[in-house]
Design a protein around this motif. Structure first.
Motif, PDB file in Angstrom:
ATOM      1  N   GLY A   1      83.633 -20.832  46.116  1.00  0.00           N
ATOM      2  CA  GLY A   1      83.030 -21.628  47.174  1.00  0.00           C
ATOM      3  C   GLY A   1      83.630 -21.354  48.539  1.00  0.00           C
ATOM      4  N   LEU A   2      84.444 -20.314  48.645  1.00  0.00           N
ATOM      5  CA  LEU A   2      85.094 -19.980  49.910  1.00  0.00           C
ATOM      6  C   LEU A   2      84.258 -18.986  50.706  1.00  0.00           C
ATOM      7  CD1 LEU A   2      88.751 -19.543  48.597  1.00  0.00           C
ATOM      8  CD2 LEU A   2      87.823 -21.505  49.837  1.00  0.00           C
ATOM      9  N   HIS A   3      84.541 -18.927  52.015  1.00  0.00           N
ATOM     10  CA  HIS A   3      83.840 -17.995  52.892  1.00  0.00           C
ATOM     11  C   HIS A   3      84.355 -16.575  52.643  1.00  0.00           C
ATOM     12  CE1 HIS A   3      82.520 -16.055  56.650  1.00  0.00           C
ATOM     13  NE2 HIS A   3      81.595 -17.017  56.687  1.00  0.00           N
ATOM     14  N   ARG A   4      83.491 -15.592  52.871  1.00  0.00           N
ATOM     15  CA  ARG A   4      83.847 -14.192  52.636  1.00  0.00           C
ATOM     16  C   ARG A   4      85.096 -13.786  53.427  1.00  0.00           C
ATOM     17  NH1 ARG A   4      81.329  -9.422  51.001  1.00  0.00           N
ATOM     18  NH2 ARG A   4      79.442 -10.585  50.471  1.00  0.00           N
ATOM     19  N   LYS A   5      85.200 -14.225  54.693  1.00  0.00           N
ATOM     20  CA  LYS A   5      86.361 -13.863  55.508  1.00  0.00           C
ATOM     21  C   LYS A   5      87.648 -14.462  54.933  1.00  0.00           C
ATOM     22  CE  LYS A   5      84.058 -13.109  59.954  1.00  0.00           C
ATOM     23  NZ  LYS A   5      83.980 -13.532  61.378  1.00  0.00           N
ATOM     24  N   THR A   6      87.542 -15.677  54.403  1.00  0.00           N
ATOM     25  CA  THR A   6      88.711 -16.316  53.792  1.00  0.00           C
ATOM     26  C   THR A   6      89.164 -15.535  52.564  1.00  0.00           C
ATOM     27  OG1 THR A   6      87.949 -18.486  54.548  1.00  0.00           O
ATOM     28  CG2 THR A   6      89.598 -18.448  52.783  1.00  0.00           C
ATOM     29  N   ILE A   7      88.196 -15.144  51.745  1.00  0.00           N
ATOM     30  CA  ILE A   7      88.504 -14.344  50.551  1.00  0.00           C
ATOM     31  C   ILE A   7      89.202 -13.054  50.953  1.00  0.00           C
ATOM     32  CG2 ILE A   7      87.480 -12.969  48.693  1.00  0.00           C
ATOM     33  CD1 ILE A   7      87.364 -15.856  48.001  1.00  0.00           C
ATOM     34  N   LYS A   8      88.658 -12.379  51.946  1.00  0.00           N
ATOM     35  CA  LYS A   8      89.213 -11.094  52.384  1.00  0.00           C
ATOM     36  C   LYS A   8      90.647 -11.255  52.893  1.00  0.00           C
ATOM     37  CE  LYS A   8      88.003  -7.131  55.330  1.00  0.00           C
ATOM     38  NZ  LYS A   8      89.253  -7.053  56.107  1.00  0.00           N
ATOM     39  N   LYS A   9      90.886 -12.291  53.712  1.00  0.00           N
ATOM     40  CA  LYS A   9      92.225 -12.516  54.261  1.00  0.00           C
ATOM     41  C   LYS A   9      93.228 -12.853  53.161  1.00  0.00           C
ATOM     42  CE  LYS A   9      90.845 -14.049  58.891  1.00  0.00           C
ATOM     43  NZ  LYS A   9      90.822 -15.197  59.842  1.00  0.00           N
ATOM     44  N   ARG A  10      92.806 -13.676  52.203  1.00  0.00           N
ATOM     45  CA  ARG A  10      93.720 -14.070  51.131  1.00  0.00           C
ATOM     46  C   ARG A  10      94.081 -12.875  50.240  1.00  0.00           C
ATOM     47  NH1 ARG A  10      94.741 -19.534  50.314  1.00  0.00           N
ATOM     48  NH2 ARG A  10      94.385 -20.569  52.323  1.00  0.00           N
ATOM     49  N   ILE A  11      93.109 -12.039  49.941  1.00  0.00           N
ATOM     50  CA  ILE A  11      93.383 -10.851  49.125  1.00  0.00           C
ATOM     51  C   ILE A  11      94.349  -9.927  49.855  1.00  0.00           C
ATOM     52  CG2 ILE A  11      92.372  -8.742  48.164  1.00  0.00           C
ATOM     53  CD1 ILE A  11      89.870 -10.365  47.530  1.00  0.00           C
TER      54      ILE A  11
ATOM     55  N   ALA B   1      96.548 -10.768  52.069  1.00  0.00           N
ATOM     56  CA  ALA B   1      97.874 -11.400  52.090  1.00  0.00           C
ATOM     57  C   ALA B   1      98.573 -11.242  50.740  1.00  0.00           C
ATOM     58  CB  ALA B   1      97.738 -12.880  52.444  1.00  0.00           C
ATOM     59  N   LEU B   2      97.838 -11.438  49.648  1.00  0.00           N
ATOM     60  CA  LEU B   2      98.417 -11.299  48.313  1.00  0.00           C
ATOM     61  C   LEU B   2      98.876  -9.869  48.051  1.00  0.00           C
ATOM     62  CD1 LEU B   2      95.868 -13.472  46.291  1.00  0.00           C
ATOM     63  CD2 LEU B   2      98.278 -14.011  46.672  1.00  0.00           C
ATOM     64  N   GLN B   3      98.120  -8.908  48.544  1.00  0.00           N
ATOM     65  CA  GLN B   3      98.502  -7.507  48.361  1.00  0.00           C
ATOM     66  C   GLN B   3      99.706  -7.147  49.224  1.00  0.00           C
ATOM     67  OE1 GLN B   3      94.771  -5.487  49.155  1.00  0.00           O
ATOM     68  NE2 GLN B   3      94.228  -5.437  46.986  1.00  0.00           N
ATOM     69  N   GLN B   4      99.749  -7.661  50.440  1.00  0.00           N
ATOM     70  CA  GLN B   4     100.876  -7.382  51.328  1.00  0.00           C
ATOM     71  C   GLN B   4     102.178  -7.964  50.787  1.00  0.00           C
ATOM     72  OE1 GLN B   4      99.714  -8.848  55.186  1.00  0.00           O
ATOM     73  NE2 GLN B   4      98.234  -7.195  55.546  1.00  0.00           N
ATOM     74  N   GLU B   5     102.088  -9.098  50.108  1.00  0.00           N
ATOM     75  CA  GLU B   5     103.284  -9.738  49.553  1.00  0.00           C
ATOM     76  C   GLU B   5     103.676  -9.165  48.194  1.00  0.00           C
ATOM     77  OE1 GLU B   5     105.268 -11.873  51.052  1.00  0.00           O
ATOM     78  OE2 GLU B   5     104.015 -11.751  52.852  1.00  0.00           O
ATOM     79  N   GLY B   6     102.899  -8.206  47.704  1.00  0.00           N
ATOM     80  CA  GLY B   6     103.225  -7.585  46.426  1.00  0.00           C
ATOM     81  C   GLY B   6     102.865  -8.415  45.215  1.00  0.00           C
ATOM     82  N   ILE B   7     102.003  -9.408  45.391  1.00  0.00           N
ATOM     83  CA  ILE B   7     101.571 -10.245  44.269  1.00  0.00           C
ATOM     84  C   ILE B   7     100.401  -9.596  43.540  1.00  0.00           C
ATOM     85  CG2 ILE B   7     100.636 -12.511  43.636  1.00  0.00           C
ATOM     86  CD1 ILE B   7     102.130 -13.636  46.074  1.00  0.00           C
ATOM     87  N   LEU B   8      99.526  -8.957  44.281  1.00  0.00           N
ATOM     88  CA  LEU B   8      98.405  -8.208  43.714  1.00  0.00           C
ATOM     89  C   LEU B   8      98.498  -6.749  44.128  1.00  0.00           C
ATOM     90  CD1 LEU B   8      95.171 -10.374  44.239  1.00  0.00           C
ATOM     91  CD2 LEU B   8      96.367  -9.931  42.097  1.00  0.00           C
TER      92      LEU B   8
END
Length: 304
Positions: free
Chosen positions: A142-152, A154-161
């Protein structure tokens, strides 16, 4: 660990192995003093001890395993992913390509590979041609596309994904290949040894450790036992003053009980979404014992 004899007991234990979220993989083995090798992931040693202490009660209550069969002997080796010096599950594609060229063809699980298949495999296991379906994620969250993109991002930059890739069904083991679980004693873990392990296409995972006299754990992929023996002899030749001894466990595809590459990530996500407070080991065990007593002796709740 040793799985007890008896079909009625074994089926319950195998079902537990396949359903327990901490168990990443399980193999039958005829080497060493036990007949089953489990690979499990835990946040820390306390979490492992909590899990291990509750296993007998869980087997009895949830899987109908008798008490005398739910307690089995086992030994444990601890390895930290913080000491991982190599993690490259896609290295198996190099072995597939090598064997294809040497043999003039290759069949995996009855499927005859050709050059086009190899090109596709190499792309997929390295993440080429694979991308995140942001539209589907928007629908699910239910999130906006831009929110999804930013969160992904961030998760990749932090080494979580990591970036999306396509793995082999058994994660870092190509189909039809032999998995080796090798503990090695190197007299000197110098830069030459570490660099060789990092570029070695037969080694998808290497972890520095202290386990008895051994200081390195390697997961290896090999087409046969003979090929592994040649690999080992190659290291003895390259590092005659450093390679001391090795303890090797061979795990063939036929010996696989269970292998689920998603277990670890899903378990971690569930733990983050759930209760984050510390777990009282004694309290948890007492609760399980009370539940067990209610099942065995038909005690009403609150009377055990």
């Amino acid at each position: 660990m040793d799985i007890p004899d008896g079909k009625e007991y074994t089926e319950g234990i195998i079902k537990w192995i396949k359903e327990d979220p901490q168990i990443f993989a399980a193999y039958r083995t005829r080497q060493g003093e036990y007949d089953t090798l489990l690979f499990t992931y835990h946040e820390n040693i306390t979490a492992y001890q909590l899990w291990m202490s509750t296993v007998p009660s869980i087997l009895q209550i949830n899987y109908g395993v008798p008490e005398d069969q739910a307690n089995f002997e086992s030994s444990t080796a601890y390895f930290s992913n913080q000491l991982m010096i190599k993690y490259n599950p896609s290295t198996g594609i190099n072995l597939i390509e090598r064997d294809f060229k040497e043999k003039g063809g290759l069949k995996l699980r009855g499927y005859e590979l050709d050059e086009v298949d190899l090109d596709i495999l190499r792309c997929l296991v390295n993440g080429m041609g694979i991308k995140t379906n942001n539209t589907l994620l928007c629908e699910k969250t239910g999130l906006h596309r831009k929110t999804i993109k930013k969160r992904i991002e961030a998760l990749q930059q932090e080494g979580i994904l990591g970036a999306p890739v396509c793995r082999f069904p058994n994660f870092f083991v190509p189909p039809n290949y032999l998995l080796t679980y090798v503990l090695i004693q190197f007299k000197q873990l110098d830069e030459k040894v570490l660099n060789e392990l990092i570029i070695d296409t037969s080694i998808p995972i290497a972890i520095q450790t202290i386990h008895g006299k051994f200081n390195m754990l390697l997961f290896g992929n090999h087409s046969s036992l003979d090929e592994h023996l040649r690999w080992e002899e190659g290291y003895r030749t390259m590092f005659p003053d450093s390679f001391c001894s090795a303890q090797i466990t061979y795990l063939s595809p036929e010996m696989t009980i269970y292998f689920n590459q998603q277990t670890v990530s899903l378990c971690y996500i569930r733990s983050r979404l759930g209760e984050t407070k510390g777990v009282d080991l004694g309290r948890t065990i007492r609760q399980l014992e009370k539940a067990r007593a209610r099942v065995l002796y038909n005690f009403p709740k609150g009377k055990s």
